[in-house]
Design a protein around this motif. Structure first.
Motif, PDB file in Angstrom:
ATOM      1  N   ALA A 177       0.823  -1.214   0.000  1.00  0.00           N
ATOM      2  CA  ALA A 177       0.000   0.000   0.000  1.00  0.00           C
ATOM      3  C   ALA A 177       0.857   1.263   0.000  1.00  0.00           C
ATOM      4  CB  ALA A 177      -0.923  -0.010   1.217  1.00  0.00           C
ATOM      5  N   SER A 178       1.879   1.298   0.838  1.00  0.00           N
ATOM      6  CA  SER A 178       2.753   2.478   0.888  1.00  0.00           C
ATOM      7  C   SER A 178       3.546   2.629  -0.405  1.00  0.00           C
ATOM      8  CB  SER A 178       3.707   2.376   2.083  1.00  0.00           C
ATOM      9  OG  SER A 178       4.485   1.207   2.002  1.00  0.00           O
ATOM     10  N   GLU A 179       3.943   1.489  -1.008  1.00  0.00           N
ATOM     11  CA  GLU A 179       4.679   1.555  -2.270  1.00  0.00           C
ATOM     12  C   GLU A 179       3.806   2.113  -3.390  1.00  0.00           C
ATOM     13  OE1 GLU A 179       6.150  -2.342  -2.914  1.00  0.00           O
ATOM     14  OE2 GLU A 179       7.626  -2.251  -1.306  1.00  0.00           O
ATOM     15  N   ARG A 180       2.514   1.793  -3.365  1.00  0.00           N
ATOM     16  CA  ARG A 180       1.602   2.357  -4.365  1.00  0.00           C
ATOM     17  C   ARG A 180       1.481   3.863  -4.204  1.00  0.00           C
ATOM     18  NH1 ARG A 180      -1.313  -2.595  -3.681  1.00  0.00           N
ATOM     19  NH2 ARG A 180      -2.566  -1.703  -1.993  1.00  0.00           N
ATOM     20  N   VAL A 181       1.499   4.319  -2.939  1.00  0.00           N
ATOM     21  CA  VAL A 181       1.426   5.762  -2.696  1.00  0.00           C
ATOM     22  C   VAL A 181       2.678   6.449  -3.239  1.00  0.00           C
ATOM     23  CG1 VAL A 181       1.359   7.555  -0.925  1.00  0.00           C
ATOM     24  CG2 VAL A 181      -0.074   5.523  -0.688  1.00  0.00           C
ATOM     25  N   PHE A 182       3.851   5.851  -3.012  1.00  0.00           N
ATOM     26  CA  PHE A 182       5.091   6.426  -3.535  1.00  0.00           C
ATOM     27  C   PHE A 182       5.060   6.472  -5.065  1.00  0.00           C
ATOM     28  CE2 PHE A 182       7.118   4.988   0.568  1.00  0.00           C
ATOM     29  CZ  PHE A 182       7.334   6.273   1.041  1.00  0.00           C
ATOM     30  N   SER A 183       4.516   5.425  -5.681  1.00  0.00           N
ATOM     31  CA  SER A 183       4.419   5.389  -7.134  1.00  0.00           C
ATOM     32  C   SER A 183       3.500   6.493  -7.640  1.00  0.00           C
ATOM     33  CB  SER A 183       3.899   4.019  -7.586  1.00  0.00           C
ATOM     34  OG  SER A 183       3.760   3.981  -8.991  1.00  0.00           O
ATOM     35  N   THR A 184       2.374   6.678  -6.971  1.00  0.00           N
ATOM     36  CA  THR A 184       1.441   7.736  -7.348  1.00  0.00           C
ATOM     37  C   THR A 184       2.078   9.108  -7.164  1.00  0.00           C
ATOM     38  OG1 THR A 184      -0.436   6.359  -6.672  1.00  0.00           O
ATOM     39  CG2 THR A 184      -0.835   8.720  -6.893  1.00  0.00           C
ATOM     40  N   THR A 185       2.855   9.266  -6.103  1.00  0.00           N
ATOM     41  CA  THR A 185       3.542  10.539  -5.864  1.00  0.00           C
ATOM     42  C   THR A 185       4.520  10.839  -6.983  1.00  0.00           C
ATOM     43  OG1 THR A 185       3.377  10.176  -3.470  1.00  0.00           O
ATOM     44  CG2 THR A 185       4.959  11.829  -4.226  1.00  0.00           C
ATOM     45  N   GLY A 186       5.251   9.803  -7.438  1.00  0.00           N
ATOM     46  CA  GLY A 186       6.198   9.990  -8.539  1.00  0.00           C
ATOM     47  C   GLY A 186       5.513  10.383  -9.828  1.00  0.00           C
ATOM     48  N   ASN A 187       4.285   9.900 -10.038  1.00  0.00           N
ATOM     49  CA  ASN A 187       3.538  10.271 -11.249  1.00  0.00           C
ATOM     50  C   ASN A 187       2.910  11.655 -11.125  1.00  0.00           C
ATOM     51  OD1 ASN A 187       4.104   7.787 -12.435  1.00  0.00           O
ATOM     52  ND2 ASN A 187       2.277   6.825 -11.537  1.00  0.00           N
TER      53      ASN A 187
END
Length: 218
Positions: A177-187
């Motif tokens: 879940a936290s990794e998905r948030v980091f990915s969304t932040t990068g986008n």
């Protein structure tokens, strides 16, 4: 999913993979190898009774029975939880002791002499042991239950254990879940959008991660 339910999965897989004696040799070999790999990867033969996996499971009313452990290991887990509760209480007492002593009366009146000092400390060790014994005597709950709701009701009955449960049961089972948030932040924050304010970025990420909820409402 909380960390407390993780260890229950390989344990049940291990039971399911136990050969029944009616399989074909090839299937029996596959099941035995899968079972062996589970035992090795999860260190089931040399399990650490102080690991967060077991401690969180013991504090979860759905899994606190720990039927997959022998009696000696269950005692170790319970002893470790009791010790952690004692350390937690000691820290709280230390914080409260200084102002408490400043407010203590310096002189005793007739009531204090006759009935004793009402501020005398109670036997915390005995009280804590009774709290632990009562908690372990509680029946386990169904696996589809909510442990946080259970603790919201029981926190007054088991205050020291509840504080420990709140710290351990909030640990997520995976970091996906936290990794998905980091990915969304990068986008969201790109070279062309690197001047966004913190509040704007937070709002955009929130909308992106919860867009599915909006579609379900419609």
């Amino acid at each position: 999913m909380s960390l407390s339910g993780v260890y229950d999965i390989p344990v049940r897989m291990r039971i399911t993979l136990t050969p029944t004696g009616y399989e074909l040799p090839a299937i029996r070999h596959v099941k035995e190898e899968m079972k062996r790999q589970i035992e090795v990867r999860w260190n089931m033969n040399t399990i650490d009774t102080s690991s967060p996996l077991l401690l969180s499971a013991a504090l979860d009313p759905r899994f606190k029975g720990m039927n997959y452990l022998d009696t000696e290991k269950v005692k170790r887990v319970k002893s470790h939880i009791a010790r952690m509760c004692a350390e937690d209480i000691a820290k709280l007492d230390q914080k409260e002791s200084e102002p408490h002593h400043k407010m203590r009366k310096t002189e005793m009146n007739a009531w204090d002499i006759l009935l004793g000092d009402e501020e005398q400390p109670i036997d915390s060790n005995n009280s804590r042991q009774q709290e632990c014994d009562s908690y372990w005597a509680e029946k386990t709950r169904a696996r589809d239950g909510d442990p946080l709701k259970w603790w919201s009701v029981k926190q007054e009955a088991y205050p020291s254990i509840a504080r420990l449960a709140k710290r351990l049961l909030c640990i997520p089972a995976t970091s996906a879940a936290s990794e998905r948030v980091f990915s969304t932040t990068g986008n969201t924050i790109t070279q062309l959008r690197n001047s966004l304010s913190g509040n704007t970025v937070e709002s955009l990420i929130f909308l992106s991660m919860n867009a599915g909820l909006l579609s379900s409402i419609d």
